[in-house]
Design a protein around this motif. Structure first.
Motif, PDB file in Angstrom:
ATOM      1  N   MET B   1     -59.226  16.498   4.836  1.00 47.14           N
ATOM      2  CA  MET B   1     -59.686  17.704   5.561  1.00 47.14           C
ATOM      3  C   MET B   1     -58.630  18.123   6.586  1.00 47.14           C
ATOM      4  SD  MET B   1     -62.405  19.765   6.344  1.00 47.14           S
ATOM      5  CE  MET B   1     -62.766  20.855   7.715  1.00 47.14           C
ATOM      6  N   LEU B   2     -58.265  19.399   6.512  1.00 52.57           N
ATOM      7  CA  LEU B   2     -57.253  19.901   7.447  1.00 52.57           C
ATOM      8  C   LEU B   2     -57.825  20.011   8.852  1.00 52.57           C
ATOM      9  CD1 LEU B   2     -55.896  23.039   5.516  1.00 52.57           C
ATOM     10  CD2 LEU B   2     -54.789  20.803   5.680  1.00 52.57           C
ATOM     11  N   ASN B   3     -56.985  19.833   9.844  1.00 51.02           N
ATOM     12  CA  ASN B   3     -57.412  20.227  11.191  1.00 51.02           C
ATOM     13  C   ASN B   3     -56.934  21.669  11.447  1.00 51.02           C
ATOM     14  OD1 ASN B   3     -54.706  20.132  12.050  1.00 51.02           O
ATOM     15  ND2 ASN B   3     -54.873  18.003  12.711  1.00 51.02           N
ATOM     16  N   CYS B   4     -57.304  22.205  12.612  1.00 52.42           N
ATOM     17  CA  CYS B   4     -57.013  23.625  12.877  1.00 52.42           C
ATOM     18  C   CYS B   4     -55.510  23.891  12.981  1.00 52.42           C
ATOM     19  CB  CYS B   4     -57.689  24.072  14.172  1.00 52.42           C
ATOM     20  SG  CYS B   4     -59.484  23.914  14.118  1.00 52.42           S
ATOM     21  N   LYS B   5     -54.819  22.937  13.536  1.00 55.16           N
ATOM     22  CA  LYS B   5     -53.379  23.115  13.701  1.00 55.16           C
ATOM     23  C   LYS B   5     -52.713  23.273  12.333  1.00 55.16           C
ATOM     24  CE  LYS B   5     -49.960  20.533  16.319  1.00 55.16           C
ATOM     25  NZ  LYS B   5     -49.869  19.333  17.171  1.00 55.16           N
ATOM     26  N   GLU B   6     -53.134  22.426  11.374  1.00 57.52           N
ATOM     27  CA  GLU B   6     -52.566  22.508  10.024  1.00 57.52           C
ATOM     28  C   GLU B   6     -53.048  23.771   9.308  1.00 57.52           C
ATOM     29  OE1 GLU B   6     -52.577  17.639   9.320  1.00 57.52           O
ATOM     30  OE2 GLU B   6     -54.373  18.831   8.895  1.00 57.52           O
ATOM     31  N   ALA B   7     -54.316  24.100   9.528  1.00 53.99           N
ATOM     32  CA  ALA B   7     -54.875  25.279   8.857  1.00 53.99           C
ATOM     33  C   ALA B   7     -54.153  26.541   9.326  1.00 53.99           C
ATOM     34  CB  ALA B   7     -56.372  25.383   9.116  1.00 53.99           C
ATOM     35  N   ALA B   8     -53.927  26.645  10.632  1.00 56.24           N
ATOM     36  CA  ALA B   8     -53.255  27.829  11.171  1.00 56.24           C
ATOM     37  C   ALA B   8     -51.841  27.929  10.589  1.00 56.24           C
ATOM     38  CB  ALA B   8     -53.211  27.776  12.693  1.00 56.24           C
ATOM     39  N   ARG B   9     -51.206  26.799  10.501  1.00 58.96           N
ATOM     40  CA  ARG B   9     -49.852  26.779   9.939  1.00 58.96           C
ATOM     41  C   ARG B   9     -49.869  27.260   8.484  1.00 58.96           C
ATOM     42  NH1 ARG B   9     -45.170  22.908   9.674  1.00 58.96           N
ATOM     43  NH2 ARG B   9     -43.858  24.086   8.248  1.00 58.96           N
ATOM     44  N   LEU B  10     -50.885  26.840   7.721  1.00 59.83           N
ATOM     45  CA  LEU B  10     -50.968  27.272   6.313  1.00 59.83           C
ATOM     46  C   LEU B  10     -51.307  28.752   6.193  1.00 59.83           C
ATOM     47  CD1 LEU B  10     -52.693  24.487   4.162  1.00 59.83           C
ATOM     48  CD2 LEU B  10     -50.296  25.194   4.168  1.00 59.83           C
ATOM     49  N   VAL B  11     -52.170  29.236   7.102  1.00 58.53           N
ATOM     50  CA  VAL B  11     -52.470  30.674   7.107  1.00 58.53           C
ATOM     51  C   VAL B  11     -51.158  31.440   7.243  1.00 58.53           C
ATOM     52  CG1 VAL B  11     -53.408  32.530   8.550  1.00 58.53           C
ATOM     53  CG2 VAL B  11     -54.831  30.547   7.987  1.00 58.53           C
ATOM     54  N   SER B  12     -50.356  31.007   8.195  1.00 55.80           N
ATOM     55  CA  SER B  12     -49.093  31.668   8.471  1.00 55.80           C
ATOM     56  C   SER B  12     -48.142  31.541   7.268  1.00 55.80           C
ATOM     57  CB  SER B  12     -48.483  31.014   9.707  1.00 55.80           C
ATOM     58  OG  SER B  12     -47.722  31.921  10.421  1.00 55.80           O
ATOM     59  N   GLU B  13     -48.002  30.330   6.752  1.00 50.82           N
ATOM     60  CA  GLU B  13     -47.080  30.136   5.627  1.00 50.82           C
ATOM     61  C   GLU B  13     -47.513  30.920   4.402  1.00 50.82           C
ATOM     62  OE1 GLU B  13     -45.563  26.351   4.613  1.00 50.82           O
ATOM     63  OE2 GLU B  13     -45.152  25.804   6.689  1.00 50.82           O
ATOM     64  N   GLY B  14     -48.824  31.086   4.262  1.00 46.38           N
ATOM     65  CA  GLY B  14     -49.332  31.857   3.132  1.00 46.38           C
ATOM     66  C   GLY B  14     -48.883  33.317   3.187  1.00 46.38           C
ATOM     67  N   GLY B  28     -59.059  27.106   2.120  1.00 45.80           N
ATOM     68  CA  GLY B  28     -60.300  27.843   1.905  1.00 45.80           C
ATOM     69  C   GLY B  28     -61.500  27.089   2.457  1.00 45.80           C
ATOM     70  N   LEU B  29     -61.496  25.790   2.240  1.00 47.55           N
ATOM     71  CA  LEU B  29     -62.597  24.969   2.745  1.00 47.55           C
ATOM     72  C   LEU B  29     -62.621  24.981   4.273  1.00 47.55           C
ATOM     73  CD1 LEU B  29     -64.861  22.934   2.151  1.00 47.55           C
ATOM     74  CD2 LEU B  29     -63.130  21.110   2.183  1.00 47.55           C
ATOM     75  N   HIS B  30     -61.451  24.824   4.861  1.00 50.65           N
ATOM     76  CA  HIS B  30     -61.391  24.819   6.325  1.00 50.65           C
ATOM     77  C   HIS B  30     -61.863  26.165   6.888  1.00 50.65           C
ATOM     78  CE1 HIS B  30     -59.855  23.507  10.307  1.00 50.65           C
ATOM     79  NE2 HIS B  30     -59.762  24.820  10.480  1.00 50.65           N
ATOM     80  N   LEU B  31     -61.386  27.246   6.290  1.00 49.95           N
ATOM     81  CA  LEU B  31     -61.735  28.571   6.810  1.00 49.95           C
ATOM     82  C   LEU B  31     -63.237  28.840   6.688  1.00 49.95           C
ATOM     83  CD1 LEU B  31     -58.774  30.787   5.517  1.00 49.95           C
ATOM     84  CD2 LEU B  31     -59.210  30.046   7.864  1.00 49.95           C
ATOM     85  N   ALA B  32     -63.835  28.316   5.608  1.00 54.13           N
ATOM     86  CA  ALA B  32     -65.267  28.528   5.432  1.00 54.13           C
ATOM     87  C   ALA B  32     -66.053  27.894   6.587  1.00 54.13           C
ATOM     88  CB  ALA B  32     -65.722  27.953   4.098  1.00 54.13           C
ATOM     89  N   LEU B  33     -65.471  26.843   7.155  1.00 55.12           N
ATOM     90  CA  LEU B  33     -66.204  26.092   8.181  1.00 55.12           C
ATOM     91  C   LEU B  33     -65.769  26.437   9.606  1.00 55.12           C
ATOM     92  CD1 LEU B  33     -66.027  22.600   6.428  1.00 55.12           C
ATOM     93  CD2 LEU B  33     -68.003  24.142   6.514  1.00 55.12           C
ATOM     94  N   CYS B  34     -64.645  27.141   9.760  1.00 54.67           N
ATOM     95  CA  CYS B  34     -64.065  27.260  11.105  1.00 54.67           C
ATOM     96  C   CYS B  34     -63.848  28.720  11.499  1.00 54.67           C
ATOM     97  CB  CYS B  34     -62.736  26.504  11.151  1.00 54.67           C
ATOM     98  SG  CYS B  34     -61.885  26.662  12.720  1.00 54.67           S
ATOM     99  N   ARG B  35     -64.656  29.167  12.455  1.00 50.73           N
ATOM    100  CA  ARG B  35     -64.565  30.556  12.875  1.00 50.73           C
ATOM    101  C   ARG B  35     -63.248  30.840  13.601  1.00 50.73           C
ATOM    102  NH1 ARG B  35     -69.405  32.119  16.333  1.00 50.73           N
ATOM    103  NH2 ARG B  35     -70.439  32.011  14.322  1.00 50.73           N
ATOM    104  N   GLY B  36     -62.798  29.887  14.406  1.00 47.81           N
ATOM    105  CA  GLY B  36     -61.549  30.075  15.156  1.00 47.81           C
ATOM    106  C   GLY B  36     -60.384  30.363  14.217  1.00 47.81           C
ATOM    107  N   CYS B  37     -60.319  29.608  13.140  1.00 47.35           N
ATOM    108  CA  CYS B  37     -59.210  29.817  12.193  1.00 47.35           C
ATOM    109  C   CYS B  37     -59.392  31.104  11.388  1.00 47.35           C
ATOM    110  CB  CYS B  37     -59.041  28.604  11.280  1.00 47.35           C
ATOM    111  SG  CYS B  37     -58.301  27.204  12.167  1.00 47.35           S
TER     112      CYS B  37
END
Lengths: 203, 64
Positions: B1-14, B28-37
């Motif tokens: 499971m990604l944390n927010c720091k990794e998720a944000a980085r992937l959003v950007s890299e995407g 996708g899984l992280h974003l479904a669960l995390c409003r901040g991201c």
């Protein structure tokens, strides 16, 4: 010079040429200055782009707007300058510093740092006050970071092209782009979206 | 499971490269669960749009 007449015609067949050209020139200067952060270099790039547009006027087919055409030339002139400068070393970007403070030890947003809902931010695009803050935030990014970000988002280059121009590894490019977005969103959130969106509350 | 720091980085890299299948699924899984991201992703998209329509540029939102 007969060319002068032709240029003016290309900009607008129905008059107001000089003032339109002046408006385009001033936009071009702002565009170049944001990216180069060096007034003489920005002025040179704009001057060269206008001169090249002037000379190549015969090749302008009049289908697009004169402005997009001259901007296409300006992009090249800006990239030329960036390329010349890329031989000067960009200050090394500290990989960890800065944004770690937004996250807890497990890497989740701290509650007070969690990105906020900006609502429908597209309406800000019409607001001159918003753009002042936006430019200030761009200018607050470290120079090397801003350069990479603007090559990507203002000049529309692919990451591979940016890496090549600046002699960076792809991975480094992605990190820098991410840091630019993190910095810019943080600045806009604090200075615009969470501070009453500029002028409105001051009334 | 990604944390927010990794998720944000992937959003950007995407936004800068094509993410792999595994990356897309875990993001996708992280974003479904995390409003901040999710907010981060919308903000990053907005930054791209804003740069495209910067008043010093050649394109205005009302033109295409």
């Amino acid at each position: 010079m007969p060319m002068g007449h032709a240029t003016a015609e290309a900009i607008s067949p129905d008059g107001g040429h000089a003032s339109q050209l002046e408006a385009i020139r001033s936009d071009m200067l702002r565009f170049a200055l944001l990216q180069l952060r060096d007034k003489p270099a920005a002025e040179d790039a704009v001057q060269e782009a206008l001169a090249a547009a002037w000379e190549g006027l015969g090749r302008f087919d009049g289908r697009g707007s004169f402005k997009s055409w001259v901007y296409a030339i300006l992009r090249y002139k800006i990239i030329d300058r960036i390329r010349q400068r890329s031989r000067e070393p960009i200050a090394e970007i500290d990989p960890g510093a800065g944004f770690d403070a937004l996250f807890d030890r497990r890497g989740f947003w701290l509650p007070e740092e969690r990105p906020a809902d900006w609502g429908d931010p597209l309406q800000e695009l019409e607001n001159a006050q918003f753009w002042r803050i936006f430019d200030a935030c761009l200018n607050r990014l470290p120079k090397g970071t801003a350069r990479v970000f603007m090559m990507r988002e203002f000049l529309g280059l692919e990451t591979g092209e940016i890496c090549q121009e600046l002699g960076m590894k792809a991975n480094h490019c992605w990190v820098v782009l991410h840091r630019a977005r993190m910095g810019l969103r943080l600045c806009l959130e604090s200075d615009w979206f969470e501070s009453g969106r500029g002028g409105y509350v001051e009334l | 499971m990604l944390n927010c720091k990794e998720a944000a980085r992937l959003v950007s890299e995407g936004m800068d490269r094509k993410l792999g299948l595994g990356e897309r699924l875990s993001l996708g899984l992280h974003l479904a669960l995390c409003r901040g991201c999710r907010h981060f992703r919308r903000q990053a998209d907005f930054l791209r749009t804003a740069c495209r329509y910067h008043p010093s540029g050649a394109t205005r939102p009302e033109e295409k």
